[in-house]
Design a protein around this motif. Structure first.
Motif, short mmCIF file in Angstrom:
data_model
loop_
_atom_site.label_atom_id
_atom_site.label_comp_id
_atom_site.label_asym_id
_atom_site.label_seq_id
_atom_site.Cartn_x
_atom_site.Cartn_y
_atom_site.Cartn_z
N THR A 4 -64.28 34.00 66.58
CA THR A 4 -64.43 32.73 66.97
C THR A 4 -64.82 31.91 66.44
OG1 THR A 4 -65.99 33.38 68.95
CG2 THR A 4 -63.59 33.41 69.36
N ALA A 8 -63.00 25.57 72.68
CA ALA A 8 -62.12 24.85 73.22
C ALA A 8 -62.25 23.61 73.33
CB ALA A 8 -61.42 25.04 74.16
N ALA A 140 -53.80 33.30 68.76
CA ALA A 140 -53.40 31.71 68.47
C ALA A 140 -52.29 31.14 68.18
CB ALA A 140 -54.88 31.46 68.19
N GLU A 157 -53.64 26.04 71.39
CA GLU A 157 -53.05 25.92 72.56
C GLU A 157 -54.27 26.03 73.38
OE1 GLU A 157 -49.29 28.60 74.00
OE2 GLU A 157 -51.09 30.00 73.95
N ASP A 158 -55.24 26.58 73.42
CA ASP A 158 -56.22 26.65 73.90
C ASP A 158 -57.31 25.17 73.97
OD1 ASP A 158 -57.65 26.66 71.35
OD2 ASP A 158 -59.17 28.17 71.91
N ARG A 160 -58.09 23.75 71.08
CA ARG A 160 -58.92 23.31 69.95
C ARG A 160 -58.67 22.43 68.98
NH1 ARG A 160 -61.30 29.24 67.83
NH2 ARG A 160 -61.97 29.60 70.23
#
Length: 359
Positions: A4, A8, A140, A157-158, A160
């Motif tokens: 990662t 976000a 993701a 989608e998160d 970011r």
């Protein structure tokens, strides 16, 4: 486990964004990361789902040139099983005559390898996870594309946000990156369906790949590492495929055996059956404004000669060479002149294979 990067909602800057973490996208991320570029590799699939141990019969033909690419990336030695192609036999319909190609006429190396996709994915995932400078974001999904002065961006989608001078579309034939860039494609419908599976056979394959040309299309039996197991690519009339898929394993294996002939003796099914419509596509351009295409996002060819992923790995070698050189000289990684060099290098070869699948 996937790497990662920033939390976000934060802006995250990279040298390269790669959308699509399959065989081509992951290979490119490794090549660029090993050269010191900071890369975001974004894939919608969960990594653990792609490396399951269950045998499913799907494999790829890997050429000698592709082997050299994978060796250079440190991936080759991480591949658990490889079935060398020592000879190729090509026959036509019911004829007992065949053309025989022996690898010893061109050198000491095999003519290629048949490698199960699960082993290719597993090796690539292992090396991606070990490669510095690669932020592997998976699973993701992208919710938006954007572009500004000197950069291109993705929203995940998160929440970011990712930015870089260049976005590589490596998601395959249904490429959102290609669509967003407004790059059109030419398509060929072969009106054929490919059935893919694996069989065990009474006699060892001895490293021989068989291609038998039948009226509807070719039937290929490709040697896996197990001496009595082969991957099958069966070309069939789409109207007849549902009936064949409904057969019992015993009857389905008999249909392959009946078409193939006595070369390998009695056969039995191992693993599931898969089927795909056979088509080809060619992107009219390989790049746009701060966007470049690689692998099946740029070109999808008929599987008859096993060139698909090999063309993709040659894209990786060419694009990585150009981008690493540009980074070392301080050149804009999204420069139109740089991307035009990539297209001029790769498109003529891809076009030749698109027009003549046995290139």
């Amino acid at each position: 486990m996937a790497k990662t990067s920033s939390p976000a909602g934060a802006a995250d800057r990279h040298d390269i964004l790669i959308l699509g973490g399959g065989l081509v996208g992951a290979s490119l991320a490794i090549a660029l990361g090993q050269a010191g570029l900071r890369v975001a590799l974004i894939d919608r699939d969960t990594p653990a789902d792609q490396v399951q141990d269950r045998f499913d019969g799907r494999g790829s033909a890997v050429s000698l040139a592709s082997k050299r690419v994978l060796v250079g990336l440190g991936v080759w030695d991480a591949i658990a099983e490889k079935g060398p192609i020592l000879d190729i036999r090509v026959s036509d319909g019911p004829s007992r005559l065949h053309l025989h190609y022996d690898h010893r006429t061109v050198g000491d190396e095999p003519m290629g390898w048949i490698i199960e996709n699960r082993f290719l994915r597993r090796a690539l995932h292992k090396i991606v996870a070990q490669t510095p400078n690669v932020d592997w974001l998976a699973p993701a999904r992208t919710t938006g594309f954007e572009r500004g002065p000197g950069w291109v961006g993705l929203t995940l989608e998160d929440g970011r946000s990712l930015r870089a001078p260049l976005l590589v579309g490596a998601e395959g034939r249904h490429s959102p990156t290609r669509d967003w860039a407004g790059i059109s494609v030419r398509r060929v419908e072969y009106h054929q369906t490919g059935i893919v599976c694996a069989v065990e056979h009474e006699k060892p394959h001895q490293g021989i790949a068989h291609e038998r040309f039948l009226p509807i299309g070719p039937l290929a039996l490709l040697p896996l590492e197990h001496p009595n197991r082969s991957s099958v690519v069966w070309t069939e009339d789409p109207a007849k495929v549902p009936g064949f898929l409904a057969l019992s394993d015993e009857d389905f294996a008999y249909e392959i055996e009946r078409r193939f002939g006595p070369w390998l003796g009695k056969m039995r099914m191992v693993g599931p059956r898969w089927n795909y419509p056979l088509t080809a596509l060619m992107a009219n351009r390989f790049y746009g404004d701060r966007i470049v295409l690689a692998g099946d996002s740029a070109h999808g060819v008929h599987p008859i000669a096993g060139q698909g992923v090999n063309l993709g790995w040659r894209d990786v070698a060419a694009l990585a060479e150009l981008l690493v050189e540009a980074a070392r000289t301080g050149t804009d990684l999204g420069s139109p002149a740089l991307l035009a060099r990539y297209e001029a290098w790769r498109k003529p070869i891809a076009l030749a294979c698109w027009r003549r699948p046995t290139c």
